[in-house]
Scaffold this active site. Structure first.
Site, mmCIF file in Angstrom:
data_model
loop_
_atom_site.group_PDB
_atom_site.id
_atom_site.type_symbol
_atom_site.label_atom_id
_atom_site.label_comp_id
_atom_site.label_asym_id
_atom_site.label_seq_id
_atom_site.Cartn_x
_atom_site.Cartn_y
_atom_site.Cartn_z
ATOM 1 N N HIS A 129 0.810 -1.225 0.000
ATOM 2 C CA HIS A 129 0.000 0.000 0.000
ATOM 3 C C HIS A 129 0.838 1.268 0.000
ATOM 4 O O HIS A 129 0.339 2.340 0.319
ATOM 5 C CB HIS A 129 -0.973 -0.007 1.189
ATOM 6 C CG HIS A 129 -2.031 -1.067 1.083
ATOM 7 N ND1 HIS A 129 -2.843 -1.436 2.132
ATOM 8 C CD2 HIS A 129 -2.412 -1.844 0.039
ATOM 9 C CE1 HIS A 129 -3.677 -2.393 1.739
ATOM 10 N NE2 HIS A 129 -3.424 -2.655 0.477
ATOM 11 N N ALA A 241 0.690 -9.261 18.680
ATOM 12 C CA ALA A 241 1.908 -9.676 17.965
ATOM 13 C C ALA A 241 3.161 -9.495 18.818
ATOM 14 O O ALA A 241 4.077 -10.320 18.769
ATOM 15 C CB ALA A 241 2.025 -8.877 16.677
#
Ligand code: OAD
Length: 256
Positions: A129, A241
């Site tokens: 992106h 995470a």
């Protein structure tokens, strides 16, 4: 401690090619807001149609430029977290490693700059992106890294005089062709695929884990929340995470 199944660790130890897709969730512990988390997600506060489309920029270039400038300054102050660092460690141990990110914050790259011991042959991070620290010409779509200081907002392209814009992918725009091809190739050829911190609702990135599954890879989701991938993933690790990834590393190194 989160329970990490032994077959997951075995798959990682024997993997020849590990591919990883990350989303905004991996940077959440660095203080960078995600997009779709209720309350804190950017798209719960701002309308993407007014800030992240070509039409929005054409309508109000100053507003769009300033919104990205604000985010850029914020992100520049953020530091990579334990999740980013764990991926770099995993990369060091992997025979082949492909890192694909939907994030525009450049935090994966920052870790690479901080960790000197990474072998020189690492493959480049695939930014699907774009990157908020790069700028391109709105008309010519070419990258611009230097322009004369000006009070005009947005500044103008030194070549054609059109406005400049952030080098990120907006809604309705195509993804960079090469990055997309390389991501598909990695999903097709890896034997372990991680999907970390992404809601998995934005195509074509959302398809990558499913391509990996179809090609026989072990697919591991790391996310505190359920996503459209959860029902199909080989393993789902429900946690953040920055905690889950270091634990996986530690357990893989233990040999059991
Ligand atoms: P989202 O905001 O859609 O999803 C973030 C995901 O991260 C959610 O599923 C959260 O549950 C999860 N999450 C939150 N904190 C986490 C943590 N500490 N550890 C692990 N997971 C965590 O962000 P993306 O999936 O990245 O596109 O969004 C995809 C695209 O939509 C973005 O790249 C952006 C956006 O519109 C463009 O701007 C083109």
């Amino acid at each position: 401690m989160i329970d990490i199944p032994t077959p997951l660790l075995d798959a990682l130890r024997h993997a020849q090619h590990i591919a990883v897709l990350t989303g905004a969730g991996i940077s959440a512990e660095s203080g960078v807001p995600t997009f779709r988390d209720a309350q804190t997600g950017l798209w719960s506060k701002f309308n993407p149609q007014e800030l992240a489309t070509r039409e929005a920029f054409a309508r109000n270039p100053k507003l769009v430029w300033e919104w990205y400038a604000f985010r850029r300054e914020f992100i520049a102050r953020a530091e990579p977290n334990a999740g980013h660092y764990a991926l770099t460690e995993l990369e060091k141990r992997a025979e082949k490693f492909t890192l694909v990110t939907q994030n525009i914050d450049g935090l994966h790259e920052r870790v690479r700059q901080n960790v000197e011991t990474l072998r020189s042959s690492v493959s480049p991070i695939i930014e699907l992106h774009g990157n908020i620290f790069r700028t391109k010409c709105f008309r010519e779509d070419t990258r611009v890294s230097d322009w004369l200081a000006t009070d005009e907002i947005p500044p103008r392209c030194p070549r054609c005089g059109s406005y400049m814009r952030p080098d990120v992918v907006w809604f309705g725009e195509a993804l960079p062709r090469r990055a997309l091809d390389e991501s598909f190739r990695a999903a097709e050829s890896c034997d372990v695929f991680f999907s970390i911190g992404t809601s998995g609702v934005v195509e074509p990135a959302a398809s990558l884990p499913f391509i990996a599954l179809r090609n026989g890879a072990v697919v591991i989701e790391v996310n505190p929340e359920e996503t459209p991938l959860s029902a199909s993933a080989t393993f789902c690790l429900r946690g953040v995470a920055g905690i889950v990834m270091p634990q996986i590393l530690e357990r893989t190194a233990e040999g059991n």
